[in-house]
Motif scaffolding. Sequence first.
Motif, PDB file in Angstrom:
ATOM      1  N   VAL A  80       0.854  -1.193   0.000  1.00  0.00           N
ATOM      2  CA  VAL A  80       0.000   0.000   0.000  1.00  0.00           C
ATOM      3  C   VAL A  80       0.885   1.236   0.000  1.00  0.00           C
ATOM      4  O   VAL A  80       1.855   1.320   0.757  1.00  0.00           O
ATOM      5  N   GLU A  81       0.513   2.195  -0.835  1.00  0.00           N
ATOM      6  CA  GLU A  81       1.238   3.456  -0.963  1.00  0.00           C
ATOM      7  C   GLU A  81       0.299   4.619  -0.682  1.00  0.00           C
ATOM      8  O   GLU A  81      -0.832   4.641  -1.159  1.00  0.00           O
ATOM      9  N   ASN A  82       0.764   5.571   0.096  1.00  0.00           N
ATOM     10  CA  ASN A  82       0.012   6.801   0.293  1.00  0.00           C
ATOM     11  C   ASN A  82       0.235   7.688  -0.932  1.00  0.00           C
ATOM     12  O   ASN A  82       1.361   8.129  -1.190  1.00  0.00           O
ATOM     13  N   GLY A  83      -0.818   7.924  -1.715  1.00  0.00           N
ATOM     14  CA  GLY A  83      -0.659   8.705  -2.935  1.00  0.00           C
ATOM     15  C   GLY A  83      -1.991   9.092  -3.528  1.00  0.00           C
ATOM     16  O   GLY A  83      -3.053   8.595  -3.130  1.00  0.00           O
ATOM     17  N   ASP A  84      -1.931  10.004  -4.489  1.00  0.00           N
ATOM     18  CA  ASP A  84      -3.107  10.532  -5.179  1.00  0.00           C
ATOM     19  C   ASP A  84      -3.235   9.843  -6.527  1.00  0.00           C
ATOM     20  O   ASP A  84      -2.372   9.998  -7.396  1.00  0.00           O
ATOM     21  N   ALA A  85      -4.313   9.085  -6.718  1.00  0.00           N
ATOM     22  CA  ALA A  85      -4.514   8.329  -7.953  1.00  0.00           C
ATOM     23  C   ALA A  85      -4.704   9.222  -9.172  1.00  0.00           C
ATOM     24  O   ALA A  85      -4.576   8.756 -10.307  1.00  0.00           O
ATOM     25  N   CYS A  86      -5.003  10.508  -8.954  1.00  0.00           N
ATOM     26  CA  CYS A  86      -5.158  11.448 -10.067  1.00  0.00           C
ATOM     27  C   CYS A  86      -3.847  12.151 -10.403  1.00  0.00           C
ATOM     28  O   CYS A  86      -3.795  12.949 -11.340  1.00  0.00           O
ATOM     29  N   ASP A  87      -2.797  11.884  -9.660  1.00  0.00           N
ATOM     30  CA  ASP A  87      -1.520  12.574  -9.862  1.00  0.00           C
ATOM     31  C   ASP A  87      -0.378  11.583  -9.697  1.00  0.00           C
ATOM     32  O   ASP A  87       0.552  11.786  -8.925  1.00  0.00           O
ATOM     33  N   LEU A  88      -0.458  10.505 -10.471  1.00  0.00           N
ATOM     34  CA  LEU A  88       0.578   9.485 -10.416  1.00  0.00           C
ATOM     35  C   LEU A  88       1.605   9.717 -11.518  1.00  0.00           C
ATOM     36  O   LEU A  88       1.271  10.203 -12.603  1.00  0.00           O
ATOM     37  N   ARG A  89       2.820   9.366 -11.250  1.00  0.00           N
ATOM     38  CA  ARG A  89       3.862   9.354 -12.271  1.00  0.00           C
ATOM     39  C   ARG A  89       4.019   7.903 -12.715  1.00  0.00           C
ATOM     40  O   ARG A  89       4.645   7.106 -12.038  1.00  0.00           O
ATOM     41  N   SER A  90       3.424   7.603 -13.869  1.00  0.00           N
ATOM     42  CA  SER A  90       3.424   6.204 -14.307  1.00  0.00           C
ATOM     43  C   SER A  90       4.850   5.677 -14.494  1.00  0.00           C
ATOM     44  O   SER A  90       5.101   4.484 -14.341  1.00  0.00           O
ATOM     45  N   ALA A  91       5.818   6.589 -14.780  1.00  0.00           N
ATOM     46  CA  ALA A  91       7.195   6.136 -14.960  1.00  0.00           C
ATOM     47  C   ALA A  91       7.758   5.576 -13.661  1.00  0.00           C
ATOM     48  O   ALA A  91       8.597   4.671 -13.666  1.00  0.00           O
ATOM     49  N   THR A  92       7.302   6.103 -12.541  1.00  0.00           N
ATOM     50  CA  THR A  92       7.814   5.629 -11.258  1.00  0.00           C
ATOM     51  C   THR A  92       7.084   4.371 -10.800  1.00  0.00           C
ATOM     52  O   THR A  92       7.585   3.650  -9.939  1.00  0.00           O
ATOM     53  N   HIS A  93       5.918   4.128 -11.335  1.00  0.00           N
ATOM     54  CA  HIS A  93       5.174   2.943 -10.943  1.00  0.00           C
ATOM     55  C   HIS A  93       5.391   1.779 -11.911  1.00  0.00           C
ATOM     56  O   HIS A  93       5.150   0.636 -11.563  1.00  0.00           O
ATOM     57  N   GLY A  94       5.816   2.060 -13.102  1.00  0.00           N
ATOM     58  CA  GLY A  94       5.959   1.016 -14.093  1.00  0.00           C
ATOM     59  C   GLY A  94       4.602   0.602 -14.641  1.00  0.00           C
ATOM     60  O   GLY A  94       3.600   1.313 -14.501  1.00  0.00           O
ATOM     61  N   ARG A  95       4.567  -0.552 -15.255  1.00  0.00           N
ATOM     62  CA  ARG A  95       3.335  -1.045 -15.852  1.00  0.00           C
ATOM     63  C   ARG A  95       2.842  -2.260 -15.073  1.00  0.00           C
ATOM     64  O   ARG A  95       3.626  -3.041 -14.525  1.00  0.00           O
ATOM     65  N   TYR A  96       1.526  -2.408 -15.063  1.00  0.00           N
ATOM     66  CA  TYR A  96       0.878  -3.520 -14.372  1.00  0.00           C
ATOM     67  C   TYR A  96       0.062  -4.317 -15.387  1.00  0.00           C
ATOM     68  O   TYR A  96      -0.172  -3.876 -16.521  1.00  0.00           O
ATOM     69  N   ASP A  97      -0.381  -5.476 -14.970  1.00  0.00           N
ATOM     70  CA  ASP A  97      -1.243  -6.272 -15.843  1.00  0.00           C
ATOM     71  C   ASP A  97      -2.677  -5.754 -15.837  1.00  0.00           C
ATOM     72  O   ASP A  97      -3.383  -5.866 -16.838  1.00  0.00           O
ATOM     73  N   LEU A  98      -3.103  -5.195 -14.690  1.00  0.00           N
ATOM     74  CA  LEU A  98      -4.497  -4.789 -14.543  1.00  0.00           C
ATOM     75  C   LEU A  98      -4.607  -3.615 -13.578  1.00  0.00           C
ATOM     76  O   LEU A  98      -3.976  -3.620 -12.522  1.00  0.00           O
ATOM     77  N   VAL A  99      -5.404  -2.617 -13.962  1.00  0.00           N
ATOM     78  CA  VAL A  99      -5.817  -1.561 -13.031  1.00  0.00           C
ATOM     79  C   VAL A  99      -7.199  -1.926 -12.513  1.00  0.00           C
ATOM     80  O   VAL A  99      -8.112  -2.208 -13.297  1.00  0.00           O
ATOM     81  N   PHE A 100      -7.339  -1.906 -11.201  1.00  0.00           N
ATOM     82  CA  PHE A 100      -8.618  -2.187 -10.553  1.00  0.00           C
ATOM     83  C   PHE A 100      -9.009  -0.970  -9.727  1.00  0.00           C
ATOM     84  O   PHE A 100      -8.174  -0.349  -9.067  1.00  0.00           O
ATOM     85  N   SER A 101     -10.292  -0.610  -9.775  1.00  0.00           N
ATOM     86  CA  SER A 101     -10.781   0.472  -8.922  1.00  0.00           C
ATOM     87  C   SER A 101     -12.258   0.257  -8.668  1.00  0.00           C
ATOM     88  O   SER A 101     -13.024   0.015  -9.604  1.00  0.00           O
TER      89      SER A 101
END
Length: 217
Positions: A80-101
């Motif tokens: 779990v990360e404390n962060g704002d889902a509307c202000d993510l830096r995708s380069a720092t998170h990399g890519r995932y197989d699935l986004v769930f919300s």
Amino acid sequence: MSRLTALRSRFVDAPDSLGAKARARRWQWLARIFPDVGDMTVIDLGGTASAWLRSPIRPARVHIVNLSTPPTDLPPWLSVENGDACDLRSATHGRYDLVFSNAVIEHVGGHVRREKFAEAVYDLAERHWVQTPYRYFPVEPHYVFPGLQFLPMAVRAATVRRWPLVHTRPTDRASAVRSVAEIELLSKTEMRHYFPDSEIHYEWMAGLVKALIAIRR
């Protein structure tokens, strides 16, 4: 437990409530749409660790982004990360197989923020599952009050200060206004606008659309 508290529990909170049964069906649906979810890396925008710990689905890894303080003592597959889902830096998170919300986009705060949320969804993975309550279902789901979303702001605020089925009743007018202003339920047109390359599926209850789900396989 008062009768009114018991009524809310029956509708929303109890393990055998209507809400709990709807969540169980949603997990089953997710598993049917993504049968390889057990092998996936999943990023959950706005979710909670407790929801995944109770879930019958166990992906290879789940990373949650939430504004709340991250919990401790989580299993290795869950972070779990404390962060704002509307202000993510995708380069720092990399890519995932699935986004769930699940039931988050209606809380992010206005049209521009919802567009940024949708952009993050598309940036983080090829596939996604984004659910939100439907604006025109007759019962507002957060407060379990019929038609609350259609009333003027002042009336909504006054209502949630007195309505006995509210989960946490606001203590004053300012907190009541803030509470109802933070929820903006979406229409089908809005969901299609935010997720133009996705399939929009419907959750039904009593013959009515209860929730919308943007799915990209």
